[in-house]
Structure formats: C-alpha cells, structure tokens
Design an enzyme around this catalytic site. Structure first.
Site, PDB file in Angstrom:
ATOM      1  CD1 TRP A   1      -3.416  -0.875   0.844  1.00 25.17           C
ATOM      2  CD2 TRP A   1      -1.994  -2.678   1.622  1.00 25.17           C
ATOM      3  NE1 TRP A   1      -4.088  -1.880   0.791  1.00 25.17           N
ATOM      4  CE2 TRP A   1      -3.213  -2.882   1.265  1.00 25.17           C
ATOM      5  CE3 TRP A   1      -0.983  -3.300   1.765  1.00 25.17           C
ATOM      6  CZ2 TRP A   1      -3.549  -4.301   1.392  1.00 25.17           C
ATOM      7  CZ3 TRP A   1      -1.261  -4.621   2.069  1.00 25.17           C
ATOM      8  CH2 TRP A   1      -2.485  -5.115   1.911  1.00 25.17           C
TER       9      TRP A   1
ATOM     10  CB  CYS B   1      -8.660  -4.979   0.203  1.00 28.49           C
ATOM     11  SG  CYS B   1      -9.584  -4.033  -0.645  1.00 28.49           S
TER      12      CYS B   1
ATOM     13  CG  HIS C   1     -11.788  -4.317   3.813  1.00 27.08           C
ATOM     14  ND1 HIS C   1     -10.484  -4.526   3.278  1.00 27.08           N
ATOM     15  CD2 HIS C   1     -11.768  -5.338   4.301  1.00 27.08           C
ATOM     16  CE1 HIS C   1     -10.162  -5.685   3.499  1.00 27.08           C
ATOM     17  NE2 HIS C   1     -10.788  -6.267   4.204  1.00 27.08           N
TER      18      HIS C   1
ATOM     19  CG  ASP D   1     -10.789  -9.703   5.039  1.00 28.42           C
ATOM     20  OD1 ASP D   1      -9.778  -9.677   4.031  1.00 28.42           O
ATOM     21  OD2 ASP D   1     -10.877  -8.766   5.440  1.00 28.42           O
TER      22      ASP D   1
ATOM     23  CE1 TYR E   1      -8.421  -0.677   0.109  1.00 27.86           C
ATOM     24  CE2 TYR E   1      -6.343  -0.088  -1.014  1.00 27.86           C
ATOM     25  CZ  TYR E   1      -7.356  -0.882  -0.453  1.00 27.86           C
ATOM     26  OH  TYR E   1      -6.821  -2.213  -0.206  1.00 27.86           O
TER      27      TYR E   1
END
Length: 809
Positions: free
Chosen positions: A334, A369, A428, A451, A613
């Site tokens: 990220w 994600c 997400h 997840d 984000y």
C-alpha cells in the site's frame, strides 16, 4: 483478532526483492516457525492435536505427491483421451501373472469433457483431461479385463492421497465392488459384457478434496492382481454444493450457477456515493488453476486428513492468499511504489497470479484488498465452495478491540495523529462463502466471511474467518472466527474524543451511521449490484441494531465508552458528493442545517488532503475557515473550490481525497465533526469486437483510450485476459501524450464456446485504475466443444506450468 500492527497504508517499504536464479528444487518447508508450534496448533483448534509423528502434512519436499504438485502434460481437446492400458505387470506379490488371474488390462474413467461424468458433476468447463468429480455423487467407469468377470471374482477399487495414506484418515480409500457401503463409498457392477466391466462408483460426501491416485485390485482362484499406478488415472475430487449431504450444499441452482460456475464477476470500489466497478476474471476452470489451488494447500503443509472440512480449508486459504507468515500467493503493498512488481490496480484477474505462484513458488507482487478477494473467490470456487466477492464501504479497522472507531482531537479540534491508530477504509473487499457450521451452535449456517487481506493476526496468523454473518449481525462477537474484528468493520460507531484542559478526553460526538454504510456484491445472473447490507446488520438506528452494538461493545476493551457522551445536536452537517473527474477542477460542498428553534452561529474549519483508500492521509494541502449564521430551521451551503493544479502534485493511489470538517456552535457549545471521502473518476477503456468469434478461429478486438490528463503517461502497460478467450497477456506500449487518444488492435483465439468476458486494464505511474470489458459470444467449432491451447497468448503466459521450483521457508 490479536497482535495489532500498523495500518497497511503506512507500509512505506517492502522487504520483497526479485529473486535471482530460482533454485531448481523446492526447499522443504520448516515444520515449525514459532517456538516449535505448528501452523495448525496456532491457526485451527481442530487440528492442534496432531502428533509429531503424523506425516500426513503437505508435500513440500516431495515432488510427486498426490494432491496437486505436478500438473498433467495434457492440454487436451475434447476428443476421447487414450484409454489407460495395463502394463502387463502385476504390482502385488512377486509380480507374476498366472493363468486364470483376473488381470485389469485397461481403465476408462470416462473423463472427457463431453462424457457423462464431467457433465453430471458440473466439471466439464475445466480445461483438463483428467477425471474431476464432486464428492457425494456417483460416477461411471469401465474396466477392461483379461477374461470375462465371474461371480467368484473379487474386484476392489483403491484411491490414495498423501505421502502416508491411511484408511482411518480417509487418505487411503478401499471400495470393494458389490460389497455395500464403506464410509459413504461404494461401487456396483452396472454391466458385464465380455471382457468389459462397467461400474457405478459412489463417493463419500465427506471425502477429502484433492488429487488421488487410482488403482484396481482383483482376487481370483488363480491369485491376486494389482494394477500398477498410471498418472493418466489420477482423479480430482472437489466439494459438492449440488449434494445435499455435503456441508457446502446450496439449495438454489441459480446460486450455484453464479457462485460456483461463473468465471467472471464484478468487484466494487470507490466510495458509497461514487461507486466504481471493475470486471474480474476469476478463471477457476483455466488449465493449471486447479493445480495451483491444491498447491496452496500443499505449500502450507495442510494435513490431508483435514482437507474434507471446508471450515479448515477456507481458513487456510485466507492465510495463504497473502504472503505474510507463510510465503503465500500475494505480497501486499500500500506504499504507492510498485516498481518491483505489478500495481494492484493493473490486474484484471486471478489466473496470471495463481499460475505464476505455481510456476515459480515465489509470492507475487503486489496485491491490495480487491486482489486478495478476487484470488480467494477463484480458489474457493475452483475447489467447489459457493463464494462471492463483497465490498463494504466505510470499512472500519479497529486496532484496539474496543469495537469503536476512536478519533482523538486536541482542545481546538485539531486531529492528534499520534493517537489515531484506528482508521476507516473508503472500501474494503472480502469474501462470503456458503457452508454449514457444525463447529458452532445451531443458527449460524449459511454465509461465512473469509478475508485474505492481512490486517491483523488471528491465533498468531494473518488470516480471518470463516465467520458467520449471522453472528456479525447480532453482535455475538464471542463466536469464532474473528467476529469482533469483522463486526467493527461493518457496525462500529465512530467516536470523536476531545482533549480537555486537565488532559482527559471526553466524547464530543458519536456518528452511529458512519461505518458499514453499504455492503454490496454482484447480483445473481446479471451485472447489477446487489445490496446485502441487511444480512450483515439490522436497519441502522433500529432497536435490534443498537442492541447488537451494545452486545458487541460489552465484550470490547471499552465497555463503558458512551458514559461521558453529550447530546446537544441542534446543527447537522451534510457533505454533498460531486462526480469529480481526474484532471479537472472540482468543488467540495458542505450543507449546515439548524434543526433548533433558536438562531445558531457556527464556526467551521475545512481541511482537505489526499488519502489512500485505507484511510491513511497525506498532509493537508488546502484549508478554509468560515463563520455561518443559521436562522431556526434554515440551511446554508459552504463551498471550497479546488483546482487541478492545486491537487495534482499530491495525488496518491486511486485519486481519493479526504475532507475533514470540524467546528462548534457558539450558542450551546455543540461540537461538529465529520469526515468525507470522495474519489476522482478515471476513464474507461473502450473495447470493440471486430468480427464474429468462433472456437479455434482468430478474432480481433480494438481497444481505445483517451488520456484525461494534460501530462504524458509514461511506461504504459495494457493487460488483456478472458477465460476461454485469452490467456493473460501483457502489452508494453511506451508513452501516451497529454490528452492523446490511442487505439490498439489485438488478436486472440477462443478455446471454449459460450458467452465470455474479455477484460483489459491500463497502468502507468501517472494513472491507474483504468479498465474495460466486452462480452464475446463464442460459437462452437463445427463438431467440437472446445480446444485447450495457449493460442494468442504471449510467451510469458503461454509457457507450460510445471510444479513450483522453489519451496517456502
């Protein structure tokens, strides 16, 4: 969840470096990584009782293990594959074949895509020649014998998986023909004609999933014969959502078509008011993908005996799709610097990622994600679990298990960044998969959250789920797995704390509807959005929803969080979303409304910054102060114009901005606080098909793109991919001038008929999140259902897919 870490948006660097020459042989996985405790002891309580002598684990140091290291060499057409013929060697006893023995001279598993087995098991789209079955469902085979079958003969089928097959673990399956059921397995003779023996075999609905070796043992008066193992006779067994006895059973055919068989989907991103969508090629039936999915289980060293349990399998997949702890599939990044890999926004599907992992054994750079979730959908659908990709807008990241999103301000309502560890992601993306939960009390079957994005650890491992959506909805955060963390993502309150003169903090404002504002997935049978917020939470503000929040926070680290809350809220703040376009000027608007019966004076402070984000922001680049006087019942609008030249040098991934609004009401001391995120929209790619599409015949597509920025886009890369149409292909096109329009033409050769999706993306250091899609209706070739080849693919993606050449310490 345990072991909080810094927010992922703050990952400035990345330890991954491109490998030098890969090792020619895999490195064996270390049996234990943390103080001698195995992954299973740390991750899954049901597997923590394994003894050290149990060598049922995955085959990291064994190339030819039964569950998915090697791929078959056949790419295959739909013509009948060669029948496996016996070698003439008796594999039992001294190897002698005596006169009168019942010798198996060949086997036909009826494994062609056009055969009854593959069609009835809904596996005819897999680009494989091997037999692929779904457990709990019968299939047919033919044995070719040296003489006619007699009633005194005994025939036994055997299946093996793993390094040390054992009957008690389900890794060695023995099926006596005509002798009744054995743990759900049985076989009957359906026809005996000359030297051919037709069998109907029932598989157990609890069978282990994976790739099994198959052989046949016969016993007659003349002695015993064992058919030597032939790689052509390997059998894949998957979960079966069509079987009512399988705990992954789905009682809706349209759900199964969408969540198991659909190879293409939509993934949503952006903000609740500005929803973006992209098409994702799951590609679960592409050649090599099934082997890659099984290799993931092998790479983690998952015991074969646990591979029949979808709870354990989905938990392992959530751990292994990210690379933390275990050198799994994808490296998260990220930071904004993707020079050592692929920008997460540039991927158009899972196939290239999974095949690269299988081919090299190295984690693939990079994912965020939606990439983790897209790959997870591919893997779970491929293995037979009904799975969908879900987007949660305004998704909270709770770092202290308080089950609230806490934001701290000083006496003047300036954010105290050193205390603000919690964050709210614009969106997400995770997964829902469908299964029963025999490990939980009744009432928690159905959708389970999985997840694979590595946010926090669970039992010491970066994984999350499976977690019952029903437990999330009702705030039952004591239900496994990871319910507190997921509850906070969708239904925590946003709590604003202000430092007082004595250094203590007081709650000055609570936003009860700021988190989990919209949860959506692709609708069944169309490309429309489906709102699934209602299955995750009761209606916002309802008694049931407030009860769920109170139930959850009572188990958190701040059970008395609302004790100091003040309630004066005459003035409300609303931000109006604007459809802002990258490269253009924009205006931010705030509407103040006085709901009281007296005049109110509002002192307002606006701060504008760019944001990832993940909710991590850059420095404020524009601010404004206003004083607004509101008559009773009146509203007023405050605007902040922002020119392109003001924000262009500050842009980060996905072009999002955060407007922080703070202030107070002079007359009653009410504190105003709100955060609003909006994104800058990017253009789409325009795809046009030039001519009709038919299996085996070259087809051409035209791609048109206009650069929306007045600056040159450098090192532009296009990606093109579509299951049944085009293996992943990369096109390096160089630079595109400011506001320039470019047109590309590319050819491809469809390999499977039916409606298909061809997906493209564009990426450059100056602009990302640009993509497009076109539906291609492919006609079958005359007299054929399809061909499997790499026609039309580039050299990178068109090569063969061997077992990964590097192991995983």
């Amino acid at each position: 969840m345990d072991g909080p870490r810094s927010d992922m948006g703050r990952w400035g660097g990345n330890p991954w470096q491109p490998p030098a020459t890969p090792s020619p042989e895999p490195e064996p996985d270390r049996p234990s990584r943390r103080g001698g405790r195995s992954f299973w002891a740390r991750c899954c309580a049901c597997c923590s009782c394994r003894s050290g002598a149990d060598d049922d684990g995955g085959p990291e140091s064994h190339r030819d293990r039964g569950s998915g290291g090697r791929r078959s060499d056949s790419r295959g057409s739909d013509s009948r594959r060669p029948i496996s013929r016996g070698s003439g060697v008796n594999a039992t006893g001294d190897g002698t074949i005596r006169e009168g023995m019942l010798v198996v001279t060949g086997v036909d598993l009826l494994s062609s895509r056009s055969d009854q087995n593959r069609r009835e098991h809904h596996t005819d789209e897999f680009e494989y020649d091997e037999l692929i079955l779904r457990r709990g469902q019968p299939f047919h085979m033919v044995l070719f014998l040296s003489r006619p079958y007699e009633s005194s003969d005994s025939v036994t089928l055997e299946l093996h998986i793993g390094n040390n097959p054992e009957v008690g673990k389900g890794t060695h399956v023995i099926i006596p023909v005509g002798k009744g059921s054995s743990g759900g397995w049985k076989a009957q003779v359906t026809k005996s004609s000359g030297q051919n023996l037709n069998l109907r075999v029932h598989t157990s609905p609890n069978a282990i999933i994976g790739k099994f070796q198959f052989t046949v043992r016969t016993h007659s008066k003349a002695g015993e014969f064992l058919l030597p193992f032939d790689p052509h006779n390997e059998i894949y067994i998957l979960f079966n959502p069509w079987c009512s006895e399988d705990i992954v059973y789905v009682d809706h055919e349209d759900w199964r078509q969408e969540y198991v068989l659909n190879e293409c989907g939509r993934i949503y991103y952006g903000t609740e008011a500005q929803i973006g969508e992209r098409t994702w090629n799951y590609g679960q039936f592409d050649h090599g993908v099934l082997d890659a999915c099984l290799y993931i289980l092998d790479r983690r060293g998952m015991p074969y005996g646990g591979r029949g349990d979808p709870v354990s399998v989905s938990r392992v997949i959530s751990a292994m799709v990210n690379s933390l702890d275990d050198n799994g599939v994808l490296i998260g990044n990220w930071s904004g610097d993707y020079s050592q890999g692929t920008n997460p926004s540039a991927w158009v599907g899972s196939v290239e990622i999974l095949l690269s992992y299988l081919r090299t054994g190295y984690s693939v750079p990079y994912g965020q994600c939606w990439v983790f979730a897209g790959v997870t959908t591919t893997v779970l659908r491929c293995l037979g679990l009904a799975t969908r990709t879900v987007t949660n807008f305004n998704s909270a990241h709770d770092t202290d298990t308080s089950l609230t999103m806490d934001i701290y301000f000083d006496e003047n309502m300036k954010p105290l960044e050193h205390l603000n560890h919690d964050s709210v992601w614009n969106f997400h993306v995770w997964n829902d998969c469908w299964m029963k939960r025999p490990d939980l009390p009744s009432g928690f079957n159905g959708w389970q959250v999985v997840d694979a994005t590595p946010q926090e650890t669970s039992s010491g491992i970066f994984c999350c789920g499976p977690c019952s959506v029903e437990s999330i909805k009702n705030g039952l955060v004591y239900m496994k797995y990871d319910t507190p963390f997921i509850f906070a993502e969708v239904n925590s309150d946003k709590v604003y704390w202000q430092r007082q003169d004595d250094g203590s903090f007081k709650i000055v404002y609570v936003e009860e509807k700021a988190i989990g504002t919209l949860i959506i997935t692709k609708a069944i049978g169309s490309n429309m959005r489906e709102d699934v917020t209602h299955i995750y939470k009761h209606p916002e503000g309802s008694a049931a929803e407030r009860k769920a929040v109170e139930t959850a926070t009572a188990h958190g680290s701040k059970p008395n969080v609302y004790a100091t809350r003040d309630s004066a809220e005459d003035v409300t703040v609303q931000v109006e979303a604007q459809d802002a376009v990258m490269g253009q000027d924009l205006t931010a608007s705030v509407v103040l409304t006085n709901r009281g019966s007296s005049r109110r004076t509002v002192k307002l402070h606006l701060y504008l910054s760019v944001t990832f984000y993940t909710g991590v922001t850059g420095p404020v680049f524009k601010e404004d102060k206003k004083e607004v006087v509101l008559a009773p019942g009146a509203s007023d609008r405050v605007t902040m114009p922002v020119a392109y030249k003001e924000y262009k040098s500050h842009l980060v991934d996905q072009g999002a901005m955060l407007l922080n609004i703070s202030g107070h009401v002079k007359e009653n001391g009410q504190v105003l606080a709100k955060q609003h995120t909006f994104r800058l929209r990017t253009p789409d790619l325009s795809l046009t098909l030039l001519g009709a599409a038919m299996v085996g015949q070259e087809c051409e597509v035209q791609i048109v793109f206009k650069n929306p920025l007045p600056v040159i886009l450098t090192n532009v890369v296009f990606r093109l991919e579509g299951s049944g149409l085009q293996r992943p292909k990369i096109l390096n096109v160089g630079d595109i001038g400011g506001n320039e329009t470019v047109t590309l033409r590319q050819t491809f050769v469809p390999v499977r008929p039916g409606p298909r999706q061809l997906i493209a993306s564009l990426d450059s250091p100056q602009l990302s999140q640009v993509h497009g899609v076109i539906q291609v209706d492919v006609a079958p070739a005359s007299g054929d259902r399809g061909i499997f080849s790499d026609a039309g693919a580039d050299s990178r993606s068109g090569e063969t897919i061997p077992m990964a050449s590097r192991g995983g310490a």
